[in-house]
Design an enzyme around this catalytic site. Structure first.
Site, PDB file in Angstrom:
ATOM      1  N   TYR A   1       0.827  -1.205   0.000  1.00  0.00           N
ATOM      2  CA  TYR A   1       0.000   0.000   0.000  1.00  0.00           C
ATOM      3  C   TYR A   1       0.866   1.262   0.000  1.00  0.00           C
ATOM      4  CZ  TYR A   1      -3.206   3.658   1.510  1.00  0.00           C
ATOM      5  OH  TYR A   1      -3.935   4.819   1.589  1.00  0.00           O
TER       6      TYR A   1
ATOM      7  N   GLY B   1      -6.505   4.916  -0.318  1.00  0.00           N
ATOM      8  CA  GLY B   1      -7.870   4.942   0.189  1.00  0.00           C
ATOM      9  C   GLY B   1      -8.667   3.774  -0.343  1.00  0.00           C
TER      10      GLY B   1
ATOM     11  N   HIS C   1      -5.408  16.315  -3.381  1.00  0.00           N
ATOM     12  CA  HIS C   1      -5.703  16.504  -1.963  1.00  0.00           C
ATOM     13  C   HIS C   1      -5.518  17.952  -1.518  1.00  0.00           C
ATOM     14  CE1 HIS C   1      -5.910  12.206  -1.938  1.00  0.00           C
ATOM     15  NE2 HIS C   1      -5.956  12.111  -0.617  1.00  0.00           N
TER      16      HIS C   1
ATOM     17  N   ASN D   1       0.060  12.414   5.510  1.00  0.00           N
ATOM     18  CA  ASN D   1      -0.707  11.487   6.346  1.00  0.00           C
ATOM     19  C   ASN D   1      -0.348  11.646   7.815  1.00  0.00           C
ATOM     20  OD1 ASN D   1      -2.526   9.480   6.869  1.00  0.00           O
ATOM     21  ND2 ASN D   1      -1.676   8.052   5.384  1.00  0.00           N
TER      22      ASN D   1
ATOM     23  N   ARG E   1     -15.909  32.861  45.363  1.00  0.00           N
ATOM     24  CA  ARG E   1     -15.530  31.836  46.328  1.00  0.00           C
ATOM     25  C   ARG E   1     -15.045  30.558  45.653  1.00  0.00           C
ATOM     26  NH1 ARG E   1     -19.953  28.920  49.620  1.00  0.00           N
ATOM     27  NH2 ARG E   1     -21.189  30.600  48.725  1.00  0.00           N
TER      28      ARG E   1
END
Length: 511
Positions: free
Chosen positions: A55, A62, A85, A198, A287
């Site tokens: 890959y 994807g 992208h 990535n 307080r």
């Protein structure tokens, strides 16, 4: 300013990221890191002709991860990945965010776990050090397979495409900008397109900068509280260490100690003790300040722990393991960072909400212990700080909307391959806006408390007197109504820059 060095055994620190992002510090990559980079790069080269699919090396991405790509198409594949992208839109992302994001991506590429060539690491460092800033739009990252679109714009510039800001603020095409800086575009090979985009670097960079900003704003909120307690002639006993130790949250103890130290020696506190009508206890916004401010501190501590782990991480997919395997993984998912970004937005909104309530109390004649209504010089003619509190209220309401978590949202993408996303980038963007609002809200409280203290004509504690003196160098003191907006902006600046906190720290050790 000394350059930050990325090397084996020398991880980047949050301080390094801030220095590079905000102060323009340079970055270098050490020899040992480059040796690791070369080793992983050689492995990628050896797998390029392997008949088994790998890959990101010999396949698509994807939903196309099972599609084998011929070797003579793979350079085009990497460049196509970057071009497609780089699809952001919207307002330009701030320069400091881009520089932080690029620094963190460089850190991961220099880890030797991404498979990029040494020349890619060198070229990316040179781009960062050149002062050129890739132009990135705000929308485009879902925070799952990293901050894909923002990082792709940076990678695109590395290849000579896209647009950049030059060091003098001009906008030019990337090829021109690189040439002016003496840099050469780089051609990508197998795996490098993925390695450049990535990662969760954009959201992590914004987390680190948010924590740096909160390191200033939270102790300044303690200062604001101490000023308001004095303006209202309030009760200091509630901040005593023995009471705080009954509920020993670390941040609570720090905040209470800060407030108590800033009240010491105040004639206003003594006046409250000697008043004709003595109160048993103050309102919650006074307080319970240590409990709220302390919870913010403890949230920050958790967020810093997450950021520290992320800084020590190598986020990519696939990765090259230490024993030289190429493995797909899910480490790119932004959930760990997204959660704490959302958590900080909630904490910041609550801190601002309490500050606004203290301001309102100083303006209300039914609750402000004999101060003029709205701190008006001539009530009825003057409105004093009435509308300054409106401004606070508007900001706080916006911060509440920004505190709605982004990380509980998800929207599937890439043909259902990426079917759960973190929305961490969105969480980071809204946190930035929330922190800016917080600085303005605290600034208005301090502006109001300073006026209230001076209208009483009784001496506050010495550190608070010094703070008021610093404010009066650029902000006039009590008087008839005048154009208030510039004074609010100046108070915001004094708070966000840390100038008022620095005045206090010259007299008091603040946690």
């Amino acid at each position: 300013m000394n350059p930050a060095t990325i090397d084996v055994g020398a991880p980047l620190t949050p301080h390094d990221i801030i220095a590079i992002a905000r102060s323009g510090a340079q970055v270098t990559v050490g020899d040992d890191a480059m040796e690791r980079v070369k080793r992983a790069s050689d492995l990628v080269e050896s797998l390029a002709d392997d008949p088994a699919p790998h890959y990101g090396i010999s396949t698509g991405f994807g939903a196309l991860a099972s599609t084998r790509v011929p070797r003579d198409h793979r350079v085009a594949l990497q460049h196509s990945l970057i071009r497609s992208h780089a699809a952001s839109t919207g307002p330009r992302v701030e320069t400091e965010v881009i520089r932080a994001m690029m620094t963190l991506r460089l850190k991961t590429m220099a880890s030797g776990h991404t498979g990029v060539r040494p020349e890619v690491v060198t070229a990316y460092a040179d781009l960062l050090n050149s002062g050129l800033v890739p132009i990135v739009g705000e929308y485009g990252s879902l925070g799952c397979s990293g901050d894909l679109a923002p990082l792709a714009h940076c990678a695109l510039v590395l290849t000579g495409e896209g647009t950049v800001l030059t060091p003098d603020g001009g906008e030019v095409d990337a090829a021109t900008g690189l040439a002016q800086a003496g840099l050469t575009p780089i051609a990508l090979r197998e795996k490098e397109g993925l390695a450049l985009i990535n990662g969760t670097d954009g959201m992590l960079g914004q987390l680190i900068m948010a924590l740096a900003d909160l390191d200033v704003l939270v102790p300044t909120a303690d200062l604001a509280t101490a000023m308001t307690v004095q303006a209202l002639c309030g009760i200091d006993r509630v901040f005593a260490p023995d009471l705080q130790s009954l509920r020993p949250h670390p941040g609570q103890g720090v905040s209470a100690a800060n407030i108590l130290a800033l009240l010491e020696g105040s004639d206003l506190i003594q006046a409250g003790r000697e008043g004709a009508v003595k109160r048993v206890q103050d309102a919650y916004s006074l307080r319970c300040a240590p409990q709220v401010h302390g919870a913010v501190r403890d949230t920050m501590a958790h967020a810093l722990q997450v950021a520290t782990v992320e800084l020590a991480s190598a986020v990519d997919n696939p990765v090259i393991t230490d024993d030289m395997r190429v493995e797909s993984n899910g480490n790119f998912h932004g959930a760990p960072v997204a959660y704490v970004l959302d958590f900080l937005a909630i904490a910041a909104a609550d801190l601002a909400s309490m500050s606004e309530r203290r301001t309102d109390r100083m303006l209300d004649p039914a609750r402000n212990r004999d101060l003029h209504p709205f701190l008006a010089e001539d009530p009825g003619v003057d409105s004093g700080h009435m509308i300054a509190q409106y401004t606070q209220a508007g900001i706080v309401s916006e911060m509440k909307r920004l505190a709605v978590p982004a990380s509980v949202d998800s929207i599937p993408t890439s043909a259902m391959q990426e079917d759960h996303v973190s929305m961490g980038w969105s969480a980071a963007r809204k946190l930035r806006r929330g922190i800016d609002g917080l600085g303005a809200v605290i600034g208005i409280e301090i502006l109001t408390a300073a006026k209230a203290i001076q209208m009483r004509g009784v001496e506050p504690s010495k550190p608070v007197a010094d703070v008021i003196a610093r404010m009066r160098q650029t902000i006039p003191g009590p008087g008839p109504d005048r154009f208030l907006s510039p004074e609010i902006d100046e108070a915001h600046r004094l708070v966000a820059s840390g100038e008022l906190l620095e005045v206090v720290r010259q007299k008091v050790e603040m946690g």
